[in-house]
Design an enzyme around this catalytic site. Sequence first.
Site, PDB file in Angstrom:
ATOM      1  N   HIS A  62      -3.156   7.844   2.693  1.00  0.00           N
ATOM      2  CA  HIS A  62      -3.321   6.205   2.134  1.00  0.00           C
ATOM      3  C   HIS A  62      -4.766   6.311   2.694  1.00  0.00           C
ATOM      4  O   HIS A  62      -5.267   6.240   4.281  1.00  0.00           O
ATOM      5  CB  HIS A  62      -2.935   5.330   2.855  1.00  0.00           C
ATOM      6  N   ASN A  64      -9.858   0.464   0.106  1.00  0.00           N
ATOM      7  CA  ASN A  64      -8.339   0.132   0.121  1.00  0.00           C
ATOM      8  C   ASN A  64      -8.047  -0.210  -1.901  1.00  0.00           C
ATOM      9  O   ASN A  64      -8.427  -1.458  -1.538  1.00  0.00           O
ATOM     10  CB  ASN A  64      -8.220  -0.867   1.090  1.00  0.00           C
ATOM     11  N   CYS A 102       0.536  -0.831   0.341  1.00  0.00           N
ATOM     12  CA  CYS A 102      -0.212   0.103   0.048  1.00  0.00           C
ATOM     13  C   CYS A 102       0.621   1.477  -0.209  1.00  0.00           C
ATOM     14  O   CYS A 102       0.450   2.626  -0.458  1.00  0.00           O
ATOM     15  CB  CYS A 102      -1.035   0.065   1.184  1.00  0.00           C
TER      16      CYS A 102
HETATM   17  N1  COA Z   1     -18.273  -8.414   9.769  1.00  0.00           N
HETATM   18  C1  COA Z   1     -18.505  -8.196  10.872  1.00  0.00           C
HETATM   19  N2  COA Z   1     -18.101  -8.471  12.317  1.00  0.00           N
HETATM   20  C2  COA Z   1     -17.047  -8.655  11.645  1.00  0.00           C
HETATM   21  C3  COA Z   1     -15.917  -8.648  10.530  1.00  0.00           C
HETATM   22  C4  COA Z   1     -17.325  -8.043   9.236  1.00  0.00           C
HETATM   23  N3  COA Z   1     -16.681  -7.555   8.308  1.00  0.00           N
HETATM   24  N4  COA Z   1     -14.474  -8.463  10.463  1.00  0.00           N
HETATM   25  C5  COA Z   1     -14.352  -9.118  12.022  1.00  0.00           C
HETATM   26  N5  COA Z   1     -15.963  -9.572  12.106  1.00  0.00           N
HETATM   27  C6  COA Z   1     -15.233  -9.779  13.749  1.00  0.00           C
HETATM   28  C7  COA Z   1     -15.112 -10.518  14.088  1.00  0.00           C
HETATM   29  O1  COA Z   1     -14.696 -11.854  13.835  1.00  0.00           O
HETATM   30  C8  COA Z   1     -14.539 -10.134  15.776  1.00  0.00           C
HETATM   31  O2  COA Z   1     -15.704 -10.798  16.948  1.00  0.00           O
HETATM   32  P1  COA Z   1     -15.567 -11.623  17.448  1.00  0.00           P
HETATM   33  O3  COA Z   1     -15.709 -10.085  18.827  1.00  0.00           O
HETATM   34  O4  COA Z   1     -16.874 -12.267  18.523  1.00  0.00           O
HETATM   35  O5  COA Z   1     -14.886 -12.147  17.945  1.00  0.00           O
HETATM   36  C9  COA Z   1     -14.657  -8.765  15.577  1.00  0.00           C
HETATM   37  O6  COA Z   1     -15.939  -8.249  14.821  1.00  0.00           O
HETATM   38  C10 COA Z   1     -13.740  -7.986  16.420  1.00  0.00           C
HETATM   39  O7  COA Z   1     -13.070  -7.782  15.048  1.00  0.00           O
HETATM   40  P2  COA Z   1     -11.073  -7.090  14.872  1.00  0.00           P
HETATM   41  O8  COA Z   1     -11.067  -7.822  14.036  1.00  0.00           O
HETATM   42  O9  COA Z   1     -10.052  -7.091  16.672  1.00  0.00           O
HETATM   43  O10 COA Z   1     -12.820  -5.545  14.922  1.00  0.00           O
HETATM   44  P3  COA Z   1     -11.220  -4.594  15.415  1.00  0.00           P
HETATM   45  O11 COA Z   1     -12.213  -3.620  15.444  1.00  0.00           O
HETATM   46  O12 COA Z   1      -9.904  -4.592  14.665  1.00  0.00           O
HETATM   47  O13 COA Z   1     -11.615  -3.913  13.302  1.00  0.00           O
HETATM   48  C11 COA Z   1     -10.656  -4.082  10.906  1.00  0.00           C
HETATM   49  C12 COA Z   1     -10.984  -4.893  11.953  1.00  0.00           C
HETATM   50  C13 COA Z   1      -9.908  -4.566  10.084  1.00  0.00           C
HETATM   51  C14 COA Z   1     -11.580  -2.611  10.447  1.00  0.00           C
HETATM   52  C15 COA Z   1      -9.464  -2.504  12.395  1.00  0.00           C
HETATM   53  O14 COA Z   1      -8.396  -3.832  13.319  1.00  0.00           O
HETATM   54  C16 COA Z   1      -8.666  -2.192  11.094  1.00  0.00           C
HETATM   55  O15 COA Z   1      -9.028  -0.969  10.461  1.00  0.00           O
HETATM   56  N6  COA Z   1      -6.810  -2.162  10.885  1.00  0.00           N
HETATM   57  C17 COA Z   1      -5.948  -1.290  10.093  1.00  0.00           C
HETATM   58  C18 COA Z   1      -6.637  -1.961   9.127  1.00  0.00           C
HETATM   59  C19 COA Z   1      -5.826  -1.414   8.327  1.00  0.00           C
HETATM   60  O16 COA Z   1      -5.124  -0.310   8.041  1.00  0.00           O
HETATM   61  N7  COA Z   1      -5.144  -2.323   7.244  1.00  0.00           N
HETATM   62  C20 COA Z   1      -4.443  -1.851   5.999  1.00  0.00           C
HETATM   63  C21 COA Z   1      -2.812  -1.375   6.336  1.00  0.00           C
HETATM   64  S1  COA Z   1      -2.749  -0.886   3.928  1.00  0.00           S
END
Ligand code: COA
Length: 322
Positions: free
Chosen positions: A249, A279, A114
């Site tokens: 980004h 993204n 990215c």
């Molecule tokens: N729909 C519904 N529920 C979802 C889901 C979806 N698409 N994806 C994950 N979940 C659930 C998980 O299963 C988890 O459930 P549980 O608590 O029952 O186990 C819960 O949501 C929380 O999951 P988690 O992965 O801890 O969520 P989060 O708050 O960390 O958010 C992201 C996830 C990916 C949005 C966040 O971590 C993020 O934005 N990270 C950075 C990503 C990024 O910038 N990446 C690119 C860099 S180039």
Amino acid sequence: MPPRSILAGIGAYLPERVVTNDELARTVDTTDAWIQERTGITQRHFAAPHETAAFMGTAAARAALADAGAQPSDVDGIIVATSTPDQAFPATALRVQAALGVTKGFGFDLAAACAGFVYALSVADAMIRSGQARGILVIGSEVYTRILNWQDRGTCVLFGDGAGAVFLTAGEGAGIDQGILSTHIHAQGTLGDILYVDGAVGQPDKPGHLVMHGREVFRHAVTRLAEAVEEALAANSLTPADIDWLVPHQANRRIIDAMGRKLGLAADRVVVTVDHHANTSAASVPLALAEAWKDGRIKRGDLVLLEALGGGLVWGSALVRI
Ligand code: COA
């Protein structure tokens, strides 16, 4: 004085097909509310089979050349930032070169996930400053929908496809204030296992799917990008008040908002496309830049800060007087 790299033209291409969160929720165990609350994404574009990185990169490059009023004969080199090339080789850049009818110069792909576009800008800028080239197409083009694991709802809802491009030209003359003022690029390979693709053509029977430990990536993104912003400002003896536009980004609305707050920029000075593009990895920064350029928000003379972070980890910034 070495020449400055002027952003002479900016262009973009997005696949026609738009997929909303609700449409995705028909096949993935997710909801529009979850995706919007955690990321700010409402929709993304999905590439059709013919819309490859080379196809979309070519379209974005054509738009950038047209915007610059330039011809294929003005192009000395092409750099395509992509993690989703059409082929292992020839480089996507060479498919673009052939499609554009460019018959001279160099072309290569650059893999920095990215942060690829910021990395490619940095390389192209160094080549222009050193006099190696006078006109370089810098393209970010990605089809992440082809490397997503559709069983992993934590990642497959976050990405989309598209391409963006800029045409850099050498600007000379005493007191020239336009162009790329600085770039800074960084990498920390020890963090390679928090965001990666688990295969490639060099691996036996592993085409490769994206894997991400979202929370860890989030934590590093906020810290590293804040450092990158400070580094860019310090290198140019500027303060946040000098910045007209932040073009970050586009991974997650919460990370973008945190960066805007860090710079003390009003929300309407931060270009946000993650809501409608999701993204698009190396394409995200040039797509956002192209949108704000085309609709007239970003104007000639504006000071624009670009920043990005991706799997590697890799991150960096570019400060540009448009
Ligand atoms: N729909 C519904 N529920 C979802 C889901 C979806 N698409 N994806 C994950 N979940 C659930 C998980 O299963 C988890 O459930 P549980 O608590 O029952 O186990 C819960 O949501 C929380 O999951 P988690 O992965 O801890 O969520 P989060 O708050 O960390 O958010 C992201 C996830 C990916 C949005 C966040 O971590 C993020 O934005 N990270 C950075 C990503 C990024 O910038 N990446 C690119 C860099 S180039």
